[in-house]
Motif scaffolding. Structure first.
Motif, mmCIF file in Angstrom:
data_model
loop_
_atom_site.group_PDB
_atom_site.id
_atom_site.type_symbol
_atom_site.label_atom_id
_atom_site.label_comp_id
_atom_site.label_asym_id
_atom_site.label_seq_id
_atom_site.Cartn_x
_atom_site.Cartn_y
_atom_site.Cartn_z
ATOM 1 N N LYS A 29 -18.833 -5.051 28.848
ATOM 2 C CA LYS A 29 -18.128 -3.871 28.352
ATOM 3 C C LYS A 29 -16.853 -4.241 27.605
ATOM 4 O O LYS A 29 -16.349 -3.450 26.822
ATOM 5 N N ALA A 30 -16.341 -5.433 27.823
ATOM 6 C CA ALA A 30 -15.142 -5.884 27.114
ATOM 7 C C ALA A 30 -15.433 -6.211 25.650
ATOM 8 O O ALA A 30 -14.508 -6.325 24.847
ATOM 9 N N PHE A 31 -16.694 -6.315 25.276
ATOM 10 C CA PHE A 31 -17.079 -6.649 23.903
ATOM 11 C C PHE A 31 -17.160 -5.373 23.060
ATOM 12 O O PHE A 31 -18.185 -5.075 22.445
ATOM 13 N N GLN A 32 -16.065 -4.636 23.007
ATOM 14 C CA GLN A 32 -16.037 -3.369 22.284
ATOM 15 C C GLN A 32 -16.204 -3.558 20.781
ATOM 16 O O GLN A 32 -16.843 -2.743 20.118
ATOM 17 N N GLY A 33 -15.615 -4.609 20.222
ATOM 18 C CA GLY A 33 -15.778 -4.874 18.789
ATOM 19 C C GLY A 33 -17.221 -5.167 18.447
ATOM 20 O O GLY A 33 -17.756 -4.677 17.442
ATOM 21 N N LYS A 35 -19.830 -4.137 20.159
ATOM 22 C CA LYS A 35 -20.560 -2.889 20.329
ATOM 23 C C LYS A 35 -20.369 -1.964 19.130
ATOM 24 O O LYS A 35 -21.327 -1.396 18.612
ATOM 25 N N ARG A 36 -19.135 -1.835 18.690
ATOM 26 C CA ARG A 36 -18.829 -0.979 17.540
ATOM 27 C C ARG A 36 -19.632 -1.424 16.310
ATOM 28 O O ARG A 36 -20.191 -0.607 15.581
ATOM 29 N N ASN A 37 -19.715 -2.729 16.098
ATOM 30 C CA ASN A 37 -20.439 -3.241 14.936
ATOM 31 C C ASN A 37 -21.951 -3.180 15.110
ATOM 32 O O ASN A 37 -22.671 -2.953 14.132
ATOM 33 N N VAL A 38 -22.444 -3.359 16.320
ATOM 34 C CA VAL A 38 -23.880 -3.162 16.561
ATOM 35 C C VAL A 38 -24.230 -1.703 16.301
ATOM 36 O O VAL A 38 -25.221 -1.400 15.640
ATOM 37 N N ASP A 39 -23.402 -0.789 16.803
ATOM 38 C CA ASP A 39 -23.649 0.641 16.569
ATOM 39 C C ASP A 39 -23.673 0.965 15.082
ATOM 40 O O ASP A 39 -24.439 1.817 14.637
ATOM 41 N N ALA A 40 -22.844 0.262 14.297
ATOM 42 C CA ALA A 40 -22.772 0.477 12.844
ATOM 43 C C ALA A 40 -23.807 -0.355 12.081
ATOM 44 O O ALA A 40 -23.867 -0.294 10.855
ATOM 45 N N ARG A 41 -24.592 -1.147 12.822
ATOM 46 C CA ARG A 41 -25.612 -2.020 12.221
ATOM 47 C C ARG A 41 -24.988 -3.046 11.275
ATOM 48 O O ARG A 41 -25.554 -3.414 10.267
ATOM 49 N N GLN A 42 -23.808 -3.518 11.642
ATOM 50 C CA GLN A 42 -23.117 -4.553 10.879
ATOM 51 C C GLN A 42 -23.238 -5.865 11.652
ATOM 52 O O GLN A 42 -22.357 -6.243 12.423
ATOM 53 N N TRP A 43 -24.343 -6.538 11.438
ATOM 54 C CA TRP A 43 -24.711 -7.691 12.255
ATOM 55 C C TRP A 43 -23.751 -8.862 12.087
ATOM 56 O O TRP A 43 -23.419 -9.523 13.077
ATOM 57 N N ASP A 44 -23.309 -9.158 10.865
ATOM 58 C CA ASP A 44 -22.366 -10.268 10.670
ATOM 59 C C ASP A 44 -21.047 -10.004 11.386
ATOM 60 O O ASP A 44 -20.470 -10.909 12.000
ATOM 61 N N LYS A 45 -20.566 -8.781 11.314
ATOM 62 C CA LYS A 45 -19.308 -8.446 11.995
ATOM 63 C C LYS A 45 -19.490 -8.484 13.508
ATOM 64 O O LYS A 45 -18.580 -8.895 14.231
ATOM 65 N N ALA A 47 -21.498 -10.498 15.024
ATOM 66 C CA ALA A 47 -21.493 -11.938 15.309
ATOM 67 C C ALA A 47 -20.073 -12.485 15.304
ATOM 68 O O ALA A 47 -19.715 -13.310 16.157
ATOM 69 N N ASP A 48 -19.255 -12.031 14.361
ATOM 70 C CA ASP A 48 -17.846 -12.469 14.320
ATOM 71 C C ASP A 48 -17.136 -12.115 15.619
ATOM 72 O O ASP A 48 -16.341 -12.900 16.139
ATOM 73 N N GLU A 49 -17.415 -10.928 16.146
ATOM 74 C CA GLU A 49 -16.799 -10.500 17.405
ATOM 75 C C GLU A 49 -17.271 -11.365 18.573
ATOM 76 O O GLU A 49 -16.509 -11.651 19.493
ATOM 77 N N MET A 50 -18.517 -11.783 18.527
ATOM 78 C CA MET A 50 -19.036 -12.675 19.570
ATOM 79 C C MET A 50 -18.297 -14.013 19.540
ATOM 80 O O MET A 50 -17.931 -14.548 20.584
ATOM 81 N N VAL A 51 -18.066 -14.524 18.330
ATOM 82 C CA VAL A 51 -17.372 -15.805 18.181
ATOM 83 C C VAL A 51 -15.921 -15.686 18.649
ATOM 84 O O VAL A 51 -15.372 -16.623 19.238
ATOM 85 N N ASP A 52 -15.316 -14.553 18.426
ATOM 86 C CA ASP A 52 -13.906 -14.337 18.776
ATOM 87 C C ASP A 52 -13.782 -13.922 20.238
ATOM 88 O O ASP A 52 -13.296 -12.843 20.562
ATOM 89 N N SER A 53 -14.263 -14.791 21.132
ATOM 90 C CA SER A 53 -14.219 -14.482 22.571
ATOM 91 C C SER A 53 -14.189 -15.777 23.379
ATOM 92 O O SER A 53 -14.600 -16.828 22.889
ATOM 93 N N ARG A 54 -13.717 -15.668 24.604
ATOM 94 C CA ARG A 54 -13.760 -16.822 25.513
ATOM 95 C C ARG A 54 -15.205 -17.182 25.829
ATOM 96 O O ARG A 54 -15.544 -18.351 25.998
ATOM 97 N N TRP A 55 -16.053 -16.166 25.930
ATOM 98 C CA TRP A 55 -17.468 -16.376 26.231
ATOM 99 C C TRP A 55 -18.071 -17.398 25.276
ATOM 100 O O TRP A 55 -18.802 -18.292 25.701
ATOM 101 N N TYR A 56 -17.768 -17.281 23.988
ATOM 102 C CA TYR A 56 -18.349 -18.152 22.972
ATOM 103 C C TYR A 56 -18.088 -19.621 23.294
ATOM 104 O O TYR A 56 -18.984 -20.467 23.182
ATOM 105 N N ASN A 57 -16.869 -19.936 23.692
ATOM 106 C CA ASN A 57 -16.513 -21.327 23.993
ATOM 107 C C ASN A 57 -16.985 -21.767 25.370
ATOM 108 O O ASN A 57 -17.233 -22.948 25.584
ATOM 109 N N GLN A 58 -17.126 -20.842 26.282
ATOM 110 C CA GLN A 58 -17.528 -21.193 27.640
ATOM 111 C C GLN A 58 -19.022 -21.453 27.771
ATOM 112 O O GLN A 58 -19.443 -22.283 28.559
#
Length: 73
Positions: A29-33, A35-45, A47-58
């Motif tokens: 639920k913390a991945f609001q950015g 979610k917002r981009n998935v809802d808007a069907r903006q796949w690259d954005k 993905a950018d939100e996924m990269v901009d997270s601690r999860w990505y590095n962990q």
């Protein structure tokens, strides 16, 4: 979390399911950015939100594969 989950492309459904399994709903639920981009069907954005997270590095290689899949939707 995604009211239109069944309407999303199968690849996106798989990515979300993978992340939910890994993190659980609370952390996802913390991945609001994302979610917002998935809802808007903006796949690259999304993905950018996924990269901009601690999860990505962990998570390591799995996160890189999921981001690449999201970019290729």
């Amino acid at each position: 979390m995604y009211d239109d989950f069944d309407d999303l492309p199968e690849t996106v459904q798989e990515i979300i399911a993978n992340m939910l399994f890994n993190m659980g709903l609370g952390r996802m639920k913390a991945f609001q950015g994302m979610k917002r981009n998935v809802d808007a069907r903006q796949w690259d954005k999304a993905a950018d939100e996924m990269v901009d997270s601690r999860w990505y590095n962990q998570v390591g290689e799995r996160s890189k594969r999921l981001v690449e899949r999201m970019r290729n939707v």
